[in-house]
Design an enzyme around this catalytic site. Structure first.
Site, mmCIF file in Angstrom:
data_model
loop_
_atom_site.group_PDB
_atom_site.id
_atom_site.type_symbol
_atom_site.label_atom_id
_atom_site.label_comp_id
_atom_site.label_asym_id
_atom_site.label_seq_id
_atom_site.Cartn_x
_atom_site.Cartn_y
_atom_site.Cartn_z
ATOM 1 N N LYS A 295 0.836 -1.216 0.000
ATOM 2 C CA LYS A 295 0.000 0.000 0.000
ATOM 3 C C LYS A 295 0.869 1.263 0.000
ATOM 4 C CE LYS A 295 -1.758 1.584 4.067
ATOM 5 N NZ LYS A 295 -1.499 3.002 4.371
ATOM 6 N N ASN A 296 1.830 1.321 0.913
ATOM 7 C CA ASN A 296 2.568 2.573 1.065
ATOM 8 C C ASN A 296 3.599 2.798 -0.035
ATOM 9 O OD1 ASN A 296 0.995 3.086 3.240
ATOM 10 N ND2 ASN A 296 2.537 2.552 4.780
ATOM 11 N N ARG B 48 -8.678 -0.716 4.324
ATOM 12 C CA ARG B 48 -7.841 0.361 3.784
ATOM 13 C C ARG B 48 -6.455 -0.175 3.448
ATOM 14 N NH1 ARG B 48 -7.153 5.515 7.119
ATOM 15 N NH2 ARG B 48 -5.765 5.742 5.336
ATOM 16 N N CYS C 216 -5.597 12.520 13.007
ATOM 17 C CA CYS C 216 -6.113 11.190 12.722
ATOM 18 C C CYS C 216 -6.346 10.490 14.044
ATOM 19 C CB CYS C 216 -5.199 10.423 11.792
ATOM 20 S SG CYS C 216 -3.779 9.759 12.598
ATOM 21 N N ASP D 38 4.289 0.692 12.056
ATOM 22 C CA ASP D 38 3.087 0.041 11.521
ATOM 23 C C ASP D 38 2.957 -1.423 11.976
ATOM 24 O OD1 ASP D 38 2.366 2.364 10.293
ATOM 25 O OD2 ASP D 38 3.193 1.839 8.340
ATOM 26 N N ARG E 147 -4.879 10.313 4.309
ATOM 27 C CA ARG E 147 -3.868 11.373 4.342
ATOM 28 C C ARG E 147 -2.908 11.297 3.173
ATOM 29 N NH1 ARG E 147 -2.732 13.886 8.852
ATOM 30 N NH2 ARG E 147 -0.563 13.969 8.225
ATOM 31 N N ARG F 220 -0.426 14.464 13.383
ATOM 32 C CA ARG F 220 0.205 14.176 12.090
ATOM 33 C C ARG F 220 0.267 15.394 11.153
ATOM 34 N NH1 ARG F 220 -1.765 8.700 9.494
ATOM 35 N NH2 ARG F 220 0.273 8.772 8.508
HETATM 36 N N1 EPU Z 1 5.898 14.743 10.722
HETATM 37 C C1 EPU Z 1 5.887 16.081 11.029
HETATM 38 N N2 EPU Z 1 5.677 16.979 10.006
HETATM 39 C C2 EPU Z 1 5.490 16.578 8.719
HETATM 40 C C3 EPU Z 1 5.504 15.199 8.424
HETATM 41 C C4 EPU Z 1 5.713 14.306 9.455
HETATM 42 O O1 EPU Z 1 6.056 16.481 12.176
HETATM 43 O O2 EPU Z 1 5.323 17.441 7.847
HETATM 44 C C5 EPU Z 1 6.115 13.754 11.800
HETATM 45 C C6 EPU Z 1 4.880 12.885 12.033
HETATM 46 O O3 EPU Z 1 3.938 13.486 12.868
HETATM 47 C C7 EPU Z 1 5.485 11.638 12.633
HETATM 48 C C8 EPU Z 1 6.817 11.524 11.908
HETATM 49 O O4 EPU Z 1 7.101 12.840 11.384
HETATM 50 O O5 EPU Z 1 5.701 11.804 13.999
HETATM 51 C C9 EPU Z 1 6.843 10.520 10.776
HETATM 52 O O6 EPU Z 1 5.787 10.729 9.885
HETATM 53 P P1 EPU Z 1 5.917 10.403 8.332
HETATM 54 O O7 EPU Z 1 5.759 11.672 7.579
HETATM 55 O O8 EPU Z 1 7.154 9.609 8.104
HETATM 56 O O9 EPU Z 1 4.637 9.514 8.091
HETATM 57 P P2 EPU Z 1 3.683 9.519 6.834
HETATM 58 O O10 EPU Z 1 4.463 9.725 5.595
HETATM 59 O O11 EPU Z 1 2.529 10.414 7.093
HETATM 60 C C10 EPU Z 1 3.931 6.976 6.365
HETATM 61 C C11 EPU Z 1 3.001 5.806 6.233
HETATM 62 C C12 EPU Z 1 2.448 5.450 7.608
HETATM 63 C C13 EPU Z 1 3.612 5.132 8.537
HETATM 64 C C14 EPU Z 1 4.599 6.310 8.573
HETATM 65 C C15 EPU Z 1 5.836 6.044 9.378
HETATM 66 C C16 EPU Z 1 2.131 6.049 4.011
HETATM 67 C C17 EPU Z 1 0.980 6.330 3.132
HETATM 68 N N3 EPU Z 1 1.927 6.129 5.325
HETATM 69 O O12 EPU Z 1 3.144 8.041 6.873
HETATM 70 O O13 EPU Z 1 1.664 4.279 7.421
HETATM 71 O O14 EPU Z 1 3.133 4.889 9.823
HETATM 72 O O15 EPU Z 1 5.011 6.637 7.222
HETATM 73 O O16 EPU Z 1 6.539 4.964 8.861
HETATM 74 O O17 EPU Z 1 3.203 5.722 3.546
HETATM 75 C C18 EPU Z 1 -0.143 2.822 7.757
HETATM 76 O O18 EPU Z 1 0.142 2.274 6.682
HETATM 77 O O19 EPU Z 1 -0.971 2.328 8.558
HETATM 78 C C19 EPU Z 1 0.492 4.087 8.098
HETATM 79 C C20 EPU Z 1 0.017 4.923 8.997
#
Ligand code: EPU
Length: 418
Positions: free
Chosen positions: A22-23, A395, A116, A303, A92, A121
């Protein structure tokens, strides 16, 4: 509304095919926006999230076909670079369209994702990064409006190696003028897949798979065909279930992506045999209590934190599971306690005191991975567990109840409207 009904305490045996990630596919779908013409993606998992992304691309004006795990995306025409609230609110990862739209069309309106189930986030790194590339960013009526005639390469340092921000900025920078250097970039396998796909389209990217990525902008990208990497989180979920419940072989994995969880499962007492792309896990006779602290790749994935807590709930002894990526991702804990687990949350750690057995009950899933943890718990519990609000699992997991049923689990989906 649907629920899963699980009669627990049955051993699992057999083989399970791991789906595409998915990701990985979500950013690849967004990257298809960068080129006119038809992108072909193979091994696309049929999930609510991939369908939501397809719907979003359709709203932008893109032509999409999606059958039998194959997707064709023709992004020749994009008439409305607008990602509306009702889709971004559902998922998201919709925010991934921001970078590519600004890069190719000079403008995008993308609804600001809210909080969320487990916390705020934010998307500040995405926005600051785009501003560094010269985009003008405004917030109006809950929408981010990003504009730039031509993005210009720059040096960007993330305070934290965010997966989403790294992907978004790379997709913006590939069509920018000049060089962009991202420091403290994410190096998750899903980002590596995105970079390799972009390179196949004609992008110039160095440092793929490291925390320092350099991108030399090009004038144009061309559509390509790509196969999605196996889902390491789905695989990890089955490994954790297998560590408690039987002997199962995961087909079509990339074992290297799973080293952190495999290491922990061996410490738990399970046997793991790797044979090329297959991994066989044989349950631990006694489940050792093993601490886990989540970390960015190649560390233990956040995850898989919820699923790990489910396993630890029946371990011999106590363990501490700490999430350093999301401080309050513990909505599964009160539900696991309904099954008789003994877990308390202190700050960003769960203290799991192993119990002899857990007993089936009605529980409610709150997000994708919490649902997976409740299914594992239901499979381990004595008696019947009902997992409600199961739409979350769809999802991120492709036909999870069929996959577990094929392994011998007594699990079925019941529609509450019947
Ligand atoms: N963060 C910030 N500011 C930003 C972006 C992130 O403070 O602008 C913080 C977040 O709050 C968090 C950390 O940085 O504490 C990491 O967040 P990241 O941006 O890496 O997460 P994401 O890209 O929103 C993806 C996966 C998530 C997974 C995380 C961490 C996708 C679509 N989603 O989210 O997957 O938990 O990386 O590995 O790739 C899931 O599949 O269930 C899921 C939530």
């Amino acid at each position: 509304m649907e629920k899963l009904v699980i009669e627990g305490n049955h051993q699992l045996k057999g083989e399970v095919q791991i789906s595409g990630a998915k990701n990985a596919v979500l950013p690849v779908m967004a990257a298809a926006l960068l080129a006119a013409g038809e992108t072909k993606i193979n091994r696309v998992p049929d999930l609510r999230d991939t369908r939501t992304m397809a719907k979003l691309l359709g709203v932008l004006g893109v032509q999409i076909q999606f059958t039998s795990n194959k997707m064709q995306i023709d992004a020749t025409t994009i008439d409305r670079p607008i990602a509306p609230y009702d889709l971004v609110n559902k998922m998201r990862a919709s925010f991934y369209v921001l970078g590519p739209l600004v890069a190719r069309f000079g403008k995008a309106i993308v609804s600001l994702p809210g909080g969320c189930a487990w916390g705020p986030r934010p998307v500040d790194y995405h926005l600051k990064g785009l501003e560094k590339l010269g985009a003008k960013i405004e917030l109006e009526g809950g929408d981010i409006i990003a504009k730039s005639k031509k993005l210009i390469g720059n040096n960007i340092r993330f305070d934290f190696p965010s997966v989403g921000a790294t992907g978004n900025i790379i997709m913006a920078a590939v069509l920018a003028r000049g060089e962009t250097k991202i420091t403290n970039a994410a190096k998750e396998p899903e980002i590596v897949q995105l970079c390799e796909f972009l390179v196949s389209m004609g992008a110039k990217i160095d440092g793929i798979g490291t925390t320092e990525i350099t991108i030399e902008g090009v004038d144009e990208l061309f559509p390509q065909e790509v196969s999605v990497i196996p889902d390491r989180i789905e695989a990890g979920t089955f490994l954790i279930a297998g560590a408690a419940l039987g002997k199962i072989t995961l087909k079509n994995t990339i074992p290297e992506h799973l080293s952190a969880v495999i290491e922990k499962i061996i410490e738990v007492g399970a046997e793991v045999v790797i044979d090329k792309n297959d991994i066989t896990v044989k349950r631990a006779k006694k489940i050792n209590a093993i601490d886990v602290t989540t970390a960015v790749y190649p560390g233990f994935a956040t995850d898989l934190q919820a699923q790990w807590i489910a396993l630890m709930s029946v371990a011999t002894g106590s363990s501490i599971v700490t999430d350093t990526i999301y401080n309050d991702r513990f909505s599964h804990v009160p539900e696991l306690n309904r099954l008789g687990a003994n877990i308390t949350v202190e700050g960003n750690s769960a203290i799991v005191r192993g119990v002899k057995e857990i007993i089936g009950a009605k529980v409610r899933s709150t997000d994708i991975r919490a649902s997976a943890s409740l299914i594992i718990a239901g499979l381990m519990a004595k008696g019947v567990t009902e997992v409600n609000h199961i739409h979350h699992i769809d999802r991120g997991y492709e036909k999870i109840e069929n996959k577990f049923a094929q392994l011998g689990a007594k699990i079925k989906r019941i529609s509450l409207d019947d």
